[in-house]
Write a protein that holds these residues in place. Structure first.
Motif: not given
Length: 76
Positions: A22-49
């Protein structure tokens, strides 16, 4: 685009396979990587463990809201 932050590789693979149709999915290993990814790109939804090494999901969500102008209103 959907961002998934999940430290368990099996869970990450399952989420990726479920959502990739249903969408392009980008996966990261931890919360720090998620924060870094969000500085660079807009996402439609963010799923965090909830519990991840380095930075858990709750703390990552707070930092994304504070540090990412691209994802200030993105559902987490």
């Amino acid at each position: 685009d959907i961002l998934i932050a999940e430290d368990n590789p099996v869970n990450r693979m399952l989420l990726h396979s479920f959502l990739n149709d249903i969408a392009n999915v980008e996966a990261v290993n931890d919360g720090e990587d998620a924060v870094l990814a969000c500085r660079e790109k807009h996402y439609q939804i963010i799923l965090l463990d909830w519990q991840m090494p380095k930075l858990g999901g709750l703390d990552a969500a707070k930092r994304i809201r504070q540090e990412s102008s691209l994802n200030i209103a993105t559902p987490i």
